[in-house]
Write a protein that holds these residues in place. Structure first.
Motif, short mmCIF file in Angstrom:
data_model
loop_
_atom_site.label_atom_id
_atom_site.label_comp_id
_atom_site.label_asym_id
_atom_site.label_seq_id
_atom_site.Cartn_x
_atom_site.Cartn_y
_atom_site.Cartn_z
N ALA A 1 3.53 0.94 -13.22
CA ALA A 1 2.36 1.60 -12.63
C ALA A 1 2.25 1.45 -11.12
O ALA A 1 1.64 2.29 -10.46
CB ALA A 1 1.09 1.06 -13.28
N ALA A 2 2.81 0.38 -10.55
CA ALA A 2 2.67 0.14 -9.12
C ALA A 2 3.93 -0.53 -8.58
O ALA A 2 4.56 -1.34 -9.27
CB ALA A 2 1.45 -0.74 -8.84
N VAL A 3 4.30 -0.18 -7.34
CA VAL A 3 5.44 -0.79 -6.67
C VAL A 3 5.06 -1.11 -5.23
O VAL A 3 4.42 -0.30 -4.55
CB VAL A 3 6.68 0.14 -6.68
N PHE A 4 5.47 -2.29 -4.78
CA PHE A 4 5.21 -2.72 -3.41
C PHE A 4 6.55 -3.11 -2.78
O PHE A 4 7.17 -4.08 -3.21
CB PHE A 4 4.23 -3.90 -3.40
N ALA A 5 6.98 -2.32 -1.79
CA ALA A 5 8.30 -2.52 -1.19
C ALA A 5 8.17 -3.10 0.21
O ALA A 5 7.41 -2.58 1.04
CB ALA A 5 9.06 -1.19 -1.14
N PHE A 6 8.93 -4.17 0.47
CA PHE A 6 8.87 -4.87 1.76
C PHE A 6 10.27 -4.93 2.38
O PHE A 6 11.19 -5.45 1.75
CB PHE A 6 8.34 -6.29 1.58
N PRO A 7 10.44 -4.41 3.62
CA PRO A 7 11.75 -4.50 4.26
C PRO A 7 12.10 -5.95 4.62
O PRO A 7 11.22 -6.71 5.03
CB PRO A 7 11.60 -3.63 5.51
N LEU A 8 13.36 -6.30 4.47
CA LEU A 8 13.88 -7.60 4.89
C LEU A 8 14.45 -7.41 6.28
O LEU A 8 15.42 -6.68 6.47
CB LEU A 8 14.96 -8.08 3.92
N GLN A 9 13.83 -8.05 7.28
CA GLN A 9 14.19 -7.78 8.66
C GLN A 9 14.39 -9.06 9.46
O GLN A 9 13.76 -10.07 9.21
CB GLN A 9 13.10 -6.95 9.35
N VAL A 10 15.30 -8.96 10.45
CA VAL A 10 15.47 -9.99 11.47
C VAL A 10 15.14 -9.32 12.79
O VAL A 10 15.94 -8.55 13.33
CB VAL A 10 16.91 -10.54 11.49
N GLY A 11 13.94 -9.55 13.30
CA GLY A 11 13.47 -8.80 14.45
C GLY A 11 13.26 -7.35 14.04
O GLY A 11 12.53 -7.06 13.10
N VAL A 12 13.96 -6.44 14.72
CA VAL A 12 13.85 -5.02 14.36
C VAL A 12 15.04 -4.56 13.51
O VAL A 12 15.14 -3.40 13.15
CB VAL A 12 13.76 -4.14 15.63
N ILE A 13 15.94 -5.50 13.19
CA ILE A 13 17.13 -5.16 12.42
C ILE A 13 16.86 -5.39 10.93
O ILE A 13 16.51 -6.49 10.51
CB ILE A 13 18.34 -6.00 12.86
N GLY A 14 17.01 -4.33 10.13
CA GLY A 14 16.79 -4.44 8.70
C GLY A 14 18.07 -4.75 7.96
O GLY A 14 19.15 -4.25 8.31
#
Length: 233
Positions: free
Chosen positions: A112-125
């Protein structure tokens, strides 16, 4: 800080490198009020070149598989935007218009729900962490989730430790994820060479066939490699 230490310990001390992604996902699941967690690697400038790392459970695996196979979903959007994509209701009109194929599959499986979070080092994903729930509703613990994301990013970058002091982090991480969907990448390359088309077009062709006939992308790729399936022009 305690979570970061625990995740780093998994990476440095866990004997089976291939089991690291699943172990990390289960640790994150235990730390957050969600039903499951999945991790994927992605490359800057090539969001379609996604490599699955692992998930906390079978449902999490399916969510990652759908997004990988269909080429759409909150994971891809979060990486491209470089910010969290929080979808408290996957059947809301906006979500269905934005990811029509993914939301259809999610509905059939009770996600029913998804929460996506980018894995980043500074501005580099380097990738994305997906959290899912079987019930509609927002994720109130955003600060806690962001802390988990930072800890996971540090832990994944420390994978190089298990490969020796001179190892390159991206190579070590690629080795972990490649084995998960090697058959898809091999079939994509073979189809690209056979038909004289770009790799992206070959992958799109595999995905289209898998979606049309409701088959896992890995199975379609295996059939292409074995010669049981011919995706001609």
């Amino acid at each position: 800080m305690r979570l970061a230490g625990a995740l780093a310990e998994i990476v440095t001390d866990f004997p089976g490198r291939a089991d690291i992604p699943g172990k990390l996902c289960r640790a994150c699941h235990a730390a957050l009020p969600v039903d499951g967690v999945g991790l994927s690697l992605m490359t800057e400038g090539q969001p379609d070149g996604r490599l699955l790392l692992g998930a906390s459970d079978e449902q999490g695996v399916r969510i990652e598989e759908w997004q990988f196979g269909l080429g759409e979903g909150p994971c891809v959007s979060a990486f491209v935007a470089g910010r969290p994509v929080l979808v408290p209701d996957l059947q809301a009109r906006e979500a269905c218009l934005r990811w029509p194929m993914f939301t259809r599959e999610a509905a059939s499986a009770g996600v029913a729900a998804v929460f996506a979070f980018p894995l980043q080092v500074g501005v580099i994903g380097i990738g994305v962490m997906d959290c899912y729930r079987s019930r509609v509703g927002p994720l109130a613990e955003i600060a806690e989730a962001l802390a988990v994301v930072d800890a996971v990013t540090v832990a994944l970058l420390n994978v190089e430790i298990t490969s020796g002091e001179d190892a390159v982090p991206e190579v070590a991480l690629f080795d972990l994820s490649w084995r998960t969907h090697a058959v898809v990448h091999q079939a994509t390359g073979a189809l690209s060479a056979e038909l004289g088309i770009l790799v992206g077009e070959a992958l799109a062709r595999l995905r289209a066939y898998a979606f049309r006939y409701s088959r896992p992308l890995d199975e379609v790729a295996a059939d292409v490699l074995s010669g049981r399936l011919h995706l001609t022009r």
